[in-house]
Design a protein around this motif. Structure first.
Motif, PDB file in Angstrom:
ATOM      1  N   CYS A  99       0.829  -1.203   0.000  1.00 41.63           N
ATOM      2  CA  CYS A  99       0.000   0.000   0.000  1.00 41.63           C
ATOM      3  C   CYS A  99       0.866   1.257   0.000  1.00 41.63           C
ATOM      4  O   CYS A  99       1.960   1.293   0.579  1.00 41.63           O
ATOM      5  N   GLN A 100       0.371   2.292  -0.627  1.00 36.73           N
ATOM      6  CA  GLN A 100       1.056   3.582  -0.703  1.00 36.73           C
ATOM      7  C   GLN A 100       1.241   4.199   0.684  1.00 36.73           C
ATOM      8  O   GLN A 100       2.226   4.879   0.938  1.00 36.73           O
TER       9      GLN A 100
ATOM     10  N   LEU B  55       9.690   2.317  -3.625  1.00 35.73           N
ATOM     11  CA  LEU B  55       9.092   2.219  -2.301  1.00 35.73           C
ATOM     12  C   LEU B  55       8.906   0.789  -1.847  1.00 35.73           C
ATOM     13  O   LEU B  55       8.524   0.546  -0.727  1.00 35.73           O
ATOM     14  N   TYR B  56       9.140  -0.155  -2.698  1.00 32.16           N
ATOM     15  CA  TYR B  56       8.957  -1.546  -2.305  1.00 32.16           C
ATOM     16  C   TYR B  56      10.053  -1.906  -1.389  1.00 32.16           C
ATOM     17  O   TYR B  56      10.421  -2.620  -0.770  1.00 32.16           O
TER      18      TYR B  56
ATOM     19  N   LYS C 261       1.187   0.894  -4.373  1.00 32.27           N
ATOM     20  CA  LYS C 261       2.358   1.763  -4.510  1.00 32.27           C
ATOM     21  C   LYS C 261       2.607   2.056  -5.969  1.00 32.27           C
ATOM     22  O   LYS C 261       2.599   1.174  -6.818  1.00 32.27           O
ATOM     23  N   THR C 262       2.870   3.317  -6.273  1.00 30.24           N
ATOM     24  CA  THR C 262       3.138   3.707  -7.666  1.00 30.24           C
ATOM     25  C   THR C 262       4.623   3.898  -7.908  1.00 30.24           C
ATOM     26  O   THR C 262       5.086   3.767  -9.030  1.00 30.24           O
ATOM     27  N   ASN C 263       5.383   4.208  -6.885  1.00 31.30           N
ATOM     28  CA  ASN C 263       6.816   4.399  -7.028  1.00 31.30           C
ATOM     29  C   ASN C 263       7.506   3.057  -6.804  1.00 31.30           C
ATOM     30  O   ASN C 263       7.427   2.479  -5.735  1.00 31.30           O
TER      31      ASN C 263
END
Length: 95
Positions: free
Chosen positions: A57-58, A94-95, A89-91
């Motif tokens: 999740c973002q 960030l994972y 998550k879009t970036n």
């Protein structure tokens, strides 16, 4: 009294081996069934825990003090399985 005990021991002795055999195998079977039930329960719990989408999740921070910025009280719990605020998550960093 000693003759009575001796008589009982000699009378029961032919049955002791089959009784011990049955009891030993019963204990082994019960242990195996218990281990199978525990493994099955663990798999069911793991399957349910893998449905929690928080890590993707973002809003998930991966910080033990504040796990989620939107709903910190349900982050990484079973209540978060159908979270209405979930945003993927879009970036990729960030994972």
């Amino acid at each position: 009294m000693l003759k009575l005990i001796s008589f009982l021991i000699h009378g029961i002795q032919p049955f002791l081996v089959p009784i011990c055999f049955v009891v030993a195998w019963t204990v082994i079977i019960l242990i195996v069934l218990s281990l199978c039930a525990a493994a099955q329960d663990s798999l069911a719990t793991a399957k349910q825990m893998h449905q929690i989408p928080c890590t993707g999740c973002q809003f998930f921070t991966d910080n033990y003090r504040l796990k989620c910025t939107v709903r910190p009280s349900i982050a990484n719990t079973e209540e978060a399985i159908d979270c209405s605020d979930y945003q993927p998550k879009t970036n990729p960093y960030l994972y």
